[in-house]
Design a protein around this motif. Sequence first.
Motif, PDB file in Angstrom:
ATOM      1  N   VAL A 117       0.874  -1.168   0.000  1.00  0.00           N
ATOM      2  CA  VAL A 117       0.000   0.000   0.000  1.00  0.00           C
ATOM      3  C   VAL A 117       0.914   1.221   0.000  1.00  0.00           C
ATOM      4  N   LEU A 118       0.821   2.041  -1.038  1.00  0.00           N
ATOM      5  CA  LEU A 118       1.629   3.265  -1.071  1.00  0.00           C
ATOM      6  C   LEU A 118       0.706   4.456  -0.995  1.00  0.00           C
ATOM      7  N   GLU A 119       1.114   5.477  -0.235  1.00  0.00           N
ATOM      8  CA  GLU A 119       0.280   6.674  -0.207  1.00  0.00           C
ATOM      9  C   GLU A 119       1.118   7.914  -0.508  1.00  0.00           C
ATOM     10  N   GLY A 120       0.492   8.862  -1.221  1.00  0.00           N
ATOM     11  CA  GLY A 120       1.215  10.078  -1.576  1.00  0.00           C
ATOM     12  C   GLY A 120       0.372  11.011  -2.410  1.00  0.00           C
ATOM     13  N   ARG A 121       0.981  11.547  -3.466  1.00  0.00           N
ATOM     14  CA  ARG A 121       0.281  12.490  -4.322  1.00  0.00           C
ATOM     15  C   ARG A 121       0.163  11.980  -5.754  1.00  0.00           C
ATOM     16  N   ASP A 122       1.132  11.148  -6.157  1.00  0.00           N
ATOM     17  CA  ASP A 122       1.252  10.751  -7.567  1.00  0.00           C
ATOM     18  C   ASP A 122       1.363   9.244  -7.726  1.00  0.00           C
ATOM     19  N   ILE A 123       0.889   8.505  -6.749  1.00  0.00           N
ATOM     20  CA  ILE A 123       1.070   7.045  -6.814  1.00  0.00           C
ATOM     21  C   ILE A 123       0.233   6.456  -7.956  1.00  0.00           C
ATOM     22  N   GLY A 124      -1.049   6.814  -7.997  1.00  0.00           N
ATOM     23  CA  GLY A 124      -1.924   6.254  -9.029  1.00  0.00           C
ATOM     24  C   GLY A 124      -1.730   6.876 -10.410  1.00  0.00           C
ATOM     25  N   THR A 125      -1.134   8.058 -10.467  1.00  0.00           N
ATOM     26  CA  THR A 125      -0.973   8.732 -11.759  1.00  0.00           C
ATOM     27  C   THR A 125       0.403   8.502 -12.368  1.00  0.00           C
ATOM     28  N   GLU A 126       1.427   8.330 -11.523  1.00  0.00           N
ATOM     29  CA  GLU A 126       2.786   8.321 -12.034  1.00  0.00           C
ATOM     30  C   GLU A 126       3.593   7.092 -11.573  1.00  0.00           C
ATOM     31  N   VAL A 127       3.570   6.829 -10.297  1.00  0.00           N
ATOM     32  CA  VAL A 127       4.453   5.774  -9.766  1.00  0.00           C
ATOM     33  C   VAL A 127       3.934   4.395 -10.174  1.00  0.00           C
ATOM     34  N   PHE A 128       2.645   4.150  -9.926  1.00  0.00           N
ATOM     35  CA  PHE A 128       2.015   2.889 -10.332  1.00  0.00           C
ATOM     36  C   PHE A 128       0.701   3.155 -11.076  1.00  0.00           C
ATOM     37  N   PRO A 129       0.800   3.613 -12.337  1.00  0.00           N
ATOM     38  CA  PRO A 129      -0.437   3.894 -13.080  1.00  0.00           C
ATOM     39  C   PRO A 129      -1.282   2.635 -13.305  1.00  0.00           C
ATOM     40  N   ASP A 130      -0.680   1.452 -13.125  1.00  0.00           N
ATOM     41  CA  ASP A 130      -1.445   0.206 -13.277  1.00  0.00           C
ATOM     42  C   ASP A 130      -1.828  -0.410 -11.938  1.00  0.00           C
ATOM     43  N   ALA A 131      -1.814   0.369 -10.886  1.00  0.00           N
ATOM     44  CA  ALA A 131      -2.172  -0.159  -9.562  1.00  0.00           C
ATOM     45  C   ALA A 131      -3.527  -0.859  -9.619  1.00  0.00           C
ATOM     46  N   ASN A 132      -3.689  -1.904  -8.821  1.00  0.00           N
ATOM     47  CA  ASN A 132      -4.935  -2.677  -8.844  1.00  0.00           C
ATOM     48  C   ASN A 132      -6.099  -1.911  -8.238  1.00  0.00           C
ATOM     49  N   LEU A 133      -5.788  -1.074  -7.250  1.00  0.00           N
ATOM     50  CA  LEU A 133      -6.834  -0.263  -6.638  1.00  0.00           C
ATOM     51  C   LEU A 133      -6.282   1.132  -6.382  1.00  0.00           C
ATOM     52  N   LYS A 134      -7.020   2.148  -6.835  1.00  0.00           N
ATOM     53  CA  LYS A 134      -6.607   3.525  -6.608  1.00  0.00           C
ATOM     54  C   LYS A 134      -7.677   4.239  -5.795  1.00  0.00           C
ATOM     55  N   VAL A 135      -7.240   4.891  -4.739  1.00  0.00           N
ATOM     56  CA  VAL A 135      -8.176   5.630  -3.903  1.00  0.00           C
ATOM     57  C   VAL A 135      -7.705   7.078  -3.839  1.00  0.00           C
ATOM     58  N   TYR A 136      -8.633   7.994  -4.038  1.00  0.00           N
ATOM     59  CA  TYR A 136      -8.318   9.408  -3.873  1.00  0.00           C
ATOM     60  C   TYR A 136      -9.022   9.871  -2.608  1.00  0.00           C
ATOM     61  N   MET A 137      -8.238  10.119  -1.559  1.00  0.00           N
ATOM     62  CA  MET A 137      -8.805  10.468  -0.261  1.00  0.00           C
ATOM     63  C   MET A 137      -8.770  11.954  -0.053  1.00  0.00           C
ATOM     64  N   THR A 138      -9.901  12.501   0.327  1.00  0.00           N
ATOM     65  CA  THR A 138      -9.940  13.934   0.545  1.00  0.00           C
ATOM     66  C   THR A 138     -10.855  14.238   1.731  1.00  0.00           C
ATOM     67  N   ALA A 139     -10.864  15.491   2.160  1.00  0.00           N
ATOM     68  CA  ALA A 139     -11.780  15.930   3.215  1.00  0.00           C
ATOM     69  C   ALA A 139     -11.783  17.446   3.170  1.00  0.00           C
ATOM     70  N   GLU A 140     -12.780  17.992   3.746  1.00  0.00           N
ATOM     71  CA  GLU A 140     -12.958  19.438   3.774  1.00  0.00           C
ATOM     72  C   GLU A 140     -11.745  20.048   4.510  1.00  0.00           C
ATOM     73  N   VAL A 141     -11.271  21.209   4.040  1.00  0.00           N
ATOM     74  CA  VAL A 141      -9.985  21.727   4.525  1.00  0.00           C
ATOM     75  C   VAL A 141      -9.961  22.012   6.035  1.00  0.00           C
ATOM     76  N   PHE A 142     -11.069  22.505   6.603  1.00  0.00           N
ATOM     77  CA  PHE A 142     -11.075  22.785   8.039  1.00  0.00           C
ATOM     78  C   PHE A 142     -11.028  21.510   8.869  1.00  0.00           C
ATOM     79  N   GLU A 143     -11.670  20.496   8.360  1.00  0.00           N
ATOM     80  CA  GLU A 143     -11.620  19.198   9.036  1.00  0.00           C
ATOM     81  C   GLU A 143     -10.174  18.670   9.016  1.00  0.00           C
ATOM     82  N   ARG A 144      -9.515  18.838   7.883  1.00  0.00           N
ATOM     83  CA  ARG A 144      -8.123  18.393   7.791  1.00  0.00           C
ATOM     84  C   ARG A 144      -7.233  19.186   8.739  1.00  0.00           C
TER      85      ARG A 144
END
Length: 226
Positions: free
Chosen positions: A125-152
């Motif tokens: 499991v790799l996490e970052g900014r460009d894992i699904g777009t650049e590092v492993f574009p063929d990853a088996n599962l891609k998740v884009y995790m986000t949340a409202e900025v104040f909550e973060r």
Amino acid sequence: LKKLVIAIDGPAASGKSTTARLIAERLGYLFVDTGAMYRAMTFKVLEQQLPLDDVEAIARLAERTEIQLRHQNNQLRVFLDGRDVTSEIRSPRVTRAVSAVSSIKQVREMMVREQRRMGEKGRIVLEGRDIGTEVFPDANLKVYMTAEVFERARRRQKDLQQQGIGVPVDELAREIADRDRKDSEREVSPLRQAPDAIVLDTSNMTIDEQVETIVRKVRSLTGSVS
Ligand code: CDP
């Protein structure tokens, strides 16, 4: 069982690390916090007192730098040229400088090479900014995790409090928004959602719910019910 690569990307303080670590634990996979690698590089740049806009000097420094992630006693530790810098890399000073350093092409090339090497055998499991777009574009599962900025910002405030660092929530929200903007606007591998990523807005989710949602997706891919 298939040897999967799971990519988790998203903006600052969206809960990627905690979630990715727990998912890896549940599945018995390796967990890679790629932000920690960029933070370690940034720590070295600051220590050597290089100006953040001296791209060439930083690129040369990156060539002479070894960053390693090691799993020790169930903890991920970050080594910079053999020295453990796990806590140092979380300082507000490193946080403020990291987007500048991580926008440098040569720095990214070096990190991506190492990340691909770690992921070669899957079960990771790799996490970052460009894992699904650049590092492993063929990853088996891609998740884009986000949340409202104040909550973060509130979550980050809690993390920092645990290290004895008190920062007002508005200041953190500004810092987070500023870093997201820099990470999204940079030329090399900017932060963006891969077209085939599942979006997980965690504003109203607990860590357990986040982990459960992703683990379920993984299990549906592997066909495993355990
Ligand atoms: O934990 P937090 O959300 O504060 O950030 P992080 O995941 O530790 O990442 C720190 C910084 O490293 C980001 O703001 C990016 O500038 C950079 N980074 C990157 O460029 N590419 C990655 N794959 C991971 C992090």
